[in-house]
Design an enzyme around this catalytic site. Sequence first.
Site, short mmCIF file in Angstrom:
data_model
loop_
_atom_site.label_atom_id
_atom_site.label_comp_id
_atom_site.label_asym_id
_atom_site.label_seq_id
_atom_site.Cartn_x
_atom_site.Cartn_y
_atom_site.Cartn_z
N TYR A 273 -7.97 -3.96 3.66
CA TYR A 273 -7.68 -5.38 3.46
C TYR A 273 -8.96 -6.18 3.68
O TYR A 273 -9.84 -5.78 4.45
CB TYR A 273 -6.61 -5.82 4.46
CG TYR A 273 -6.37 -7.31 4.57
CD1 TYR A 273 -5.49 -7.94 3.71
CD2 TYR A 273 -7.02 -8.08 5.54
CE1 TYR A 273 -5.26 -9.31 3.81
CE2 TYR A 273 -6.80 -9.44 5.64
CZ TYR A 273 -5.91 -10.05 4.78
OH TYR A 273 -5.69 -11.39 4.88
N GLU B 51 -8.14 -12.79 -1.62
CA GLU B 51 -7.60 -11.91 -0.59
C GLU B 51 -7.24 -10.61 -1.29
O GLU B 51 -6.55 -10.62 -2.31
CB GLU B 51 -6.36 -12.55 0.03
CG GLU B 51 -5.72 -11.73 1.13
CD GLU B 51 -4.44 -12.40 1.64
OE1 GLU B 51 -4.19 -12.33 2.85
OE2 GLU B 51 -3.70 -12.98 0.82
#
Length: 617
Positions: free
Chosen positions: A112, A121
């Site tokens: 991530y 993101e």
Amino acid sequence: MRRKLKGIVLSLILVLQLAVPNIKAYAAETLYDNRTGTQDGYSFELWKDYGNTSMTLNAGGNFECSWSNIGNALFRKGQKFDSTRTYSQMGNISVEYGCNYQPNGNSYLCVYGWMKNPLVEYYIVDSWGSWRPPGASPKGQITVDGGTYDVYETTRYNQPSIEGNTTFQQYWSVRTSKRTSGTISVTEHFKAWERMGMRCGNLYETALTVEGYQSSGTANVYKNVLTIGGNGGGNQGGNQGGNQGGNQGGNQGGNQGGNTGSSGGDTTVQCESMSISGPYAGKIGNPFNGVALYANNDAVTYNQYFGYGTHDFTLRACSNNNNMARVDLQIGGEYKGTFYYGGSYPAEYTIKNVSHKTGNQEVKLIVTADDGNWDAYIDYFKISGGSGESSGGNGGGNQSGNQGGNTGYVQPQPTGKLVALTFDDGPSSTTNDVLDVLERYDVKATFFLIGQNVNSNTMATMQRQVRMGCELANHTYTHEDLAYKSAQDIKNQVEWCSSAIKNTVGVDVKFFRAPNLSVNNTVYQSVDLPFIQGITCNDWESYVSAQQRANTVLSSVQDGSIVLLHDFQGNYNTVQALPTIIESLKNQGYTFVTLSELFERKGVNPNQEYKSWSRVP
């Protein structure tokens, strides 16, 4: 789900290779509430909105976590960056991990992070709980690290982010089958996303992450090694007789060897630091800090010491619009090739295996084909292969090199067994899946293109093929059976295809494969290129499984074989068969080469009348 990152930003200058080590042992610390920080060389974060959480920080990137009665909770260890460089400027990024992952309900196990400019993101999801994210329609599939991932792009509107509440994109790669250990080649996902039009900005964070949403569970991350900068080789470079020290020009001596070797011998020079000349050339600050070449004879130059006479040369650049920009490479006053850029988004283009003079040489990047319809924006220039000399030497390398290796030259290995992979019927979106596999294994191939498939939509794929050192060849313009065509129709089919390839990426084709392998005397007499056939495995038939395709190829290959496969749209069984084929043949000692390399290394002239090649003895 909330993704807002708070607290300390750890700015790291990652020069060449950084493999984040377990530097020293720390006593395990357990967190129960929100906290960010650094520990044992890694940044960490525990974040929750409410509920019961615990996170035990173990050595290096390892950690344990548990959660229950939560709304949303995140646990991660990795690295935060200063948001000044893209992934391509940082080198290869990968995460080697292992996790005992026990979710009860909605949860992810993933890599991530965030990017800036544009704000993104991103998730690379290897396993999940009761729900497979992100609940959207995929843009396509990619093959990475022996698995298949669905790629998604979603939008978050006025949601928390590292820049406050705002609207931003989310990029996703979600594995089609779960796993809880292995290697995640992060850079390969970034590259694939960009090929799909998902622009990647400057990196802010990369971390192995466990997330839970309205669920409970436990996870023990017993391995988490984040590597930044590629395969390295710095220690080896320093130990091999001071070769790289010689390349530093003698100023630093053999002691500099390990530092230079850490990039595997690469040298990178920023174009704005070179000498700028020409009627209009000048520095720019957008889309990167570099140089704009606006007209013919606009150029940048610098002096480079070469201890070895063959290298690969890479230029990161772009066009100012969608027209093809061309930048020539000259070394020592001699033309060595042209870099091509077909769009306004920066990309790397590599000219491989360039032979050139040794010693101190002037390197020039110059525009000579400007037609008033484009400008070239150039960012940085990279040299790799050969001995990996640095650009500060100016002739002193031999003095230092005499203490343990004059120029870093490595004796070529014997030819060994050779095999050429070839693919028909592209380019298509499946071609990029094939290229993903080839790039992962550092394999080159030859692609026989259908001319009518060559267009602005496939140009980026073709540019990628050329950058990777693959070879482009002729499979006619419309893929019709030539055995029923007139001599003039046959010539037109071949000439139109060759022209389409040349006009799109600027390369000349050297080989021809007839559609359906259908030839007669008229075809032989009308085509002035070597004819190629090859080992087939019926991979154009959908009922032939990936394993069957691999088995047929592996049972038929000999030294000098040409393997005939297909990269037409949707031919995923062949993509799935490639890792098995490549790994098995590499284990048997085979080297993968293009057709030109195969004939050259075998010392065989491919131009023989009424001959179709399936193997070069």
